[in-house]
Scaffold this motif. Structure first.
Motif, mmCIF file in Angstrom:
data_model
loop_
_atom_site.group_PDB
_atom_site.id
_atom_site.type_symbol
_atom_site.label_atom_id
_atom_site.label_comp_id
_atom_site.label_asym_id
_atom_site.label_seq_id
_atom_site.Cartn_x
_atom_site.Cartn_y
_atom_site.Cartn_z
ATOM 1 N N CYS A 71 0.845 -1.192 0.000
ATOM 2 C CA CYS A 71 0.000 0.000 0.000
ATOM 3 C C CYS A 71 0.885 1.249 0.000
ATOM 4 O O CYS A 71 2.082 1.187 0.240
ATOM 5 C CB CYS A 71 -0.962 -0.003 1.180
ATOM 6 N N ASP A 72 0.248 2.342 -0.288
ATOM 7 C CA ASP A 72 0.918 3.631 -0.338
ATOM 8 C C ASP A 72 1.569 3.921 1.032
ATOM 9 O O ASP A 72 0.908 3.844 2.062
ATOM 10 C CB ASP A 72 -0.166 4.672 -0.647
ATOM 11 N N PRO A 73 2.864 4.263 1.066
ATOM 12 C CA PRO A 73 3.506 4.586 2.355
ATOM 13 C C PRO A 73 2.790 5.724 3.086
ATOM 14 O O PRO A 73 2.765 5.755 4.322
ATOM 15 C CB PRO A 73 4.923 5.004 1.959
ATOM 16 N N TRP A 74 2.197 6.647 2.313
ATOM 17 C CA TRP A 74 1.441 7.742 2.928
ATOM 18 C C TRP A 74 0.322 7.188 3.803
ATOM 19 O O TRP A 74 0.079 7.680 4.910
ATOM 20 C CB TRP A 74 0.849 8.638 1.832
ATOM 21 N N LEU A 75 -0.331 6.119 3.296
ATOM 22 C CA LEU A 75 -1.456 5.542 4.016
ATOM 23 C C LEU A 75 -1.004 4.948 5.351
ATOM 24 O O LEU A 75 -1.631 5.175 6.391
ATOM 25 C CB LEU A 75 -2.120 4.464 3.149
ATOM 26 N N LYS A 76 0.100 4.208 5.337
ATOM 27 C CA LYS A 76 0.579 3.602 6.581
ATOM 28 C C LYS A 76 1.007 4.673 7.584
ATOM 29 O O LYS A 76 0.929 4.482 8.792
ATOM 30 C CB LYS A 76 1.746 2.655 6.292
ATOM 31 N N ARG A 77 1.444 5.802 7.055
ATOM 32 C CA ARG A 77 1.888 6.889 7.932
ATOM 33 C C ARG A 77 0.716 7.540 8.663
ATOM 34 O O ARG A 77 0.906 8.247 9.644
ATOM 35 C CB ARG A 77 2.642 7.926 7.090
ATOM 36 N N GLN A 78 -0.476 7.303 8.154
ATOM 37 C CA GLN A 78 -1.665 7.872 8.815
ATOM 38 C C GLN A 78 -2.107 7.030 10.006
ATOM 39 O O GLN A 78 -3.056 7.368 10.697
ATOM 40 C CB GLN A 78 -2.842 8.001 7.826
ATOM 41 N N LEU A 79 -1.429 5.901 10.217
ATOM 42 C CA LEU A 79 -1.806 4.988 11.302
ATOM 43 C C LEU A 79 -0.898 5.171 12.513
ATOM 44 O O LEU A 79 0.321 5.284 12.374
ATOM 45 C CB LEU A 79 -1.670 3.532 10.832
ATOM 46 N N GLY A 80 -1.501 5.175 13.676
ATOM 47 C CA GLY A 80 -0.737 5.128 14.914
ATOM 48 C C GLY A 80 -1.234 3.932 15.704
ATOM 49 O O GLY A 80 -2.429 3.836 15.994
ATOM 50 N N TYR A 81 -0.355 3.009 16.029
ATOM 51 C CA TYR A 81 -0.769 1.748 16.652
ATOM 52 C C TYR A 81 -0.065 1.563 17.985
ATOM 53 O O TYR A 81 1.163 1.533 18.049
ATOM 54 C CB TYR A 81 -0.428 0.607 15.682
ATOM 55 N N LEU A 82 -0.852 1.440 19.034
ATOM 56 C CA LEU A 82 -0.304 1.165 20.366
ATOM 57 C C LEU A 82 -0.730 -0.239 20.775
ATOM 58 O O LEU A 82 -1.871 -0.455 21.194
ATOM 59 C CB LEU A 82 -0.823 2.200 21.373
ATOM 60 N N HIS A 152 4.198 11.021 14.812
ATOM 61 C CA HIS A 152 4.173 11.353 13.378
ATOM 62 C C HIS A 152 2.825 11.927 12.943
ATOM 63 O O HIS A 152 2.533 11.990 11.752
ATOM 64 C CB HIS A 152 4.504 10.108 12.563
ATOM 65 N N GLU A 153 1.978 12.317 13.904
ATOM 66 C CA GLU A 153 0.673 12.930 13.649
ATOM 67 C C GLU A 153 -0.212 12.065 12.757
ATOM 68 O O GLU A 153 -0.639 12.497 11.681
ATOM 69 C CB GLU A 153 0.841 14.325 13.044
ATOM 70 N N PRO A 154 -0.504 10.835 13.207
ATOM 71 C CA PRO A 154 -1.397 9.986 12.406
ATOM 72 C C PRO A 154 -2.839 10.483 12.491
ATOM 73 O O PRO A 154 -3.188 11.249 13.399
ATOM 74 C CB PRO A 154 -1.258 8.627 13.090
ATOM 75 N N TRP A 155 -3.686 10.006 11.581
ATOM 76 C CA TRP A 155 -5.098 10.382 11.615
ATOM 77 C C TRP A 155 -5.965 9.284 12.214
ATOM 78 O O TRP A 155 -7.078 9.533 12.627
ATOM 79 C CB TRP A 155 -5.593 10.740 10.211
ATOM 80 N N LEU A 156 -5.444 8.048 12.198
ATOM 81 C CA LEU A 156 -6.197 6.946 12.810
ATOM 82 C C LEU A 156 -5.341 6.329 13.904
ATOM 83 O O LEU A 156 -4.242 5.836 13.640
ATOM 84 C CB LEU A 156 -6.563 5.885 11.762
ATOM 85 N N LEU A 157 -5.866 6.380 15.119
ATOM 86 C CA LEU A 157 -5.134 5.870 16.275
ATOM 87 C C LEU A 157 -5.768 4.553 16.710
ATOM 88 O O LEU A 157 -6.982 4.490 16.947
ATOM 89 C CB LEU A 157 -5.261 6.914 17.388
ATOM 90 N N LEU A 158 -4.952 3.497 16.792
ATOM 91 C CA LEU A 158 -5.439 2.175 17.167
ATOM 92 C C LEU A 158 -4.834 1.813 18.518
ATOM 93 O O LEU A 158 -3.618 1.625 18.625
ATOM 94 C CB LEU A 158 -5.027 1.149 16.105
ATOM 95 N N LEU A 159 -5.656 1.752 19.545
ATOM 96 C CA LEU A 159 -5.165 1.558 20.908
ATOM 97 C C LEU A 159 -5.716 0.249 21.460
ATOM 98 O O LEU A 159 -6.929 0.099 21.633
ATOM 99 C CB LEU A 159 -5.617 2.727 21.808
ATOM 100 N N ASP A 160 -4.807 -0.688 21.737
ATOM 101 C CA ASP A 160 -5.217 -2.006 22.214
ATOM 102 C C ASP A 160 -5.005 -2.076 23.730
ATOM 103 O O ASP A 160 -3.867 -2.130 24.196
ATOM 104 C CB ASP A 160 -4.397 -3.084 21.490
#
Lengths: 244, 83
Positions: A71-82, A152-160
């Motif tokens: 996928c587009d690297p830009w897309l992965k950069r929009q993700l923040g995963y904890l 990195h200022e993501p737009w989607l934050l995934l918090l587990d």
């Protein structure tokens, strides 16, 4: 535009961890994921974070299809995963730890220092910037992990399970930060067993059971289906018990 | 020393609750004089119940509504255990 999955499935050998999940998360909202242990919450979050390849189905983020490998690297950069068990490096200072991740995201020079200062202020760790991580409390370490997740200022934050094992004050601090991030426009998907926290934060809730998303609804709609109670108290008279 | 607790007028109170079509069930809570009603009416209906209780001279010290918590809603679902 929201983020959604269609028929998302993940199978590990003979075990189906996530089964045909159709999920829709509206942009700029906080979505809570609940369910018993083993229901598939962590696997679903890992799929959304591009940490697992789906067996079937697809994920659309920001109108683009998310793929693990191409996928587009830009897309992965929009993700923040904890993740729920992300290690911190005890022998680094708070500043060096964040600086390390900021460099991995290729933040440069002054903008990198500015961003580090911003996130340290946000998570209330500016006064600990030169402290070794080993000296931080569990709540501070978790706030530091969150700072790392949003560097990195993501737009989607995934918090587990981000508040697992935190005391009530640390949980309150964590909730307050999530509210600030939502106000800044981030979309947040958070799993937790502390349902009172989710009730305070989330506008919609998804319930997982045996890999399936069995319910996904606005919190308001869940409450409308719940029972209403009236609590009454009347003046009560205490009378000493007397022996016959 | 053991104590007995008496409501203001228990019979009058229970009669008023039975007369209200929106009260499905009620239970006495452990605290003396305290009850919890499952209420299916609107806010206007609960206001009417309050008026009726006051008119019946029930010595109310608390009257409030609450809904199930998210935890209660979750626990009411039919759960299957994965492990």
């Amino acid at each position: 535009m929201g983020d959604r999955t269609e028929g998302l499935t993940k199978q590990f050998e003979r075990h189906i961890a996530v089964r045909e999940v159709d999920l829709q998360v509206e942009s700029g909202t906080v979505y809570g994921l609940i369910g018993p242990n083993g229901a598939g919450k962590t696997t679903l979050i890992r799929l959304l974070a591009a940490a697992e390849e789906p067996t079937a189905g697809e994920i659309q983020l920001f109108g683009q299809r998310l793929r693990l490998d191409r996928c587009d690297p830009w897309l992965k950069r929009q993700l923040g995963y904890l993740p729920d068990d992300f290690p911190v490096y005890d022998d680094l200072t708070v500043w060096d730890y964040l600086d390390y991740f900021a460099r991995l995201y290729r933040l440069q020079g002054k903008s990198r220092r500015r961003r580090l200062n911003e996130v340290l202020e946000l998570v209330d760790l500016a006064h600990k910037r030169d402290s070794f991580i080993s000296t931080l409390s569990r709540g501070m370490k978790q706030r530091l992990s969150l700072a790392r997740t949003i560097i990195h200022e993501p737009w989607l934050l995934l918090l587990d399970e981000p508040v697992s094992g935190l005391d009530p004050i640390a949980r309150q601090q964590f909730r307050d930060i999530i509210k600030v991030l939502q106000a800044a426009g981030m979309t947040v998907l958070i799993s937790s067993h502390v349902l009172s926290d989710l009730a305070e934060l989330c506008s919609a809730i998804g319930i997982m059971e045996l890999g399936c998303l069995v319910e996904s609804a606005p919190l308001e709609s869940l409450y409308q289906r719940s029972r209403q109670w009236l609590i009454l108290s009347t003046l009560a008279i205490a009378k000493p018990w007397s022996k016959p | 020393m053991a104590h007995s607790f008496y409501l203001g007028d228990r019979q009058t109170l229970e009669q008023a609750l039975e007369n209200c079509p929106f009260v499905q069930e009620w239970e006495y809570l452990p605290e003396p004089g305290r009850l919890r009603l499952n209420f299916t009416g609107s806010p206007a209906d609960s206001a009417q119940l309050l008026r009726d209780l006051v008119a019946a001279s029930i010595p109310l010290t608390e009257f409030r509504s609450e809904i199930d918590s998210l935890e209660t809603i979750f626990l009411q679902l039919d759960h299957k255990q994965a492990n």
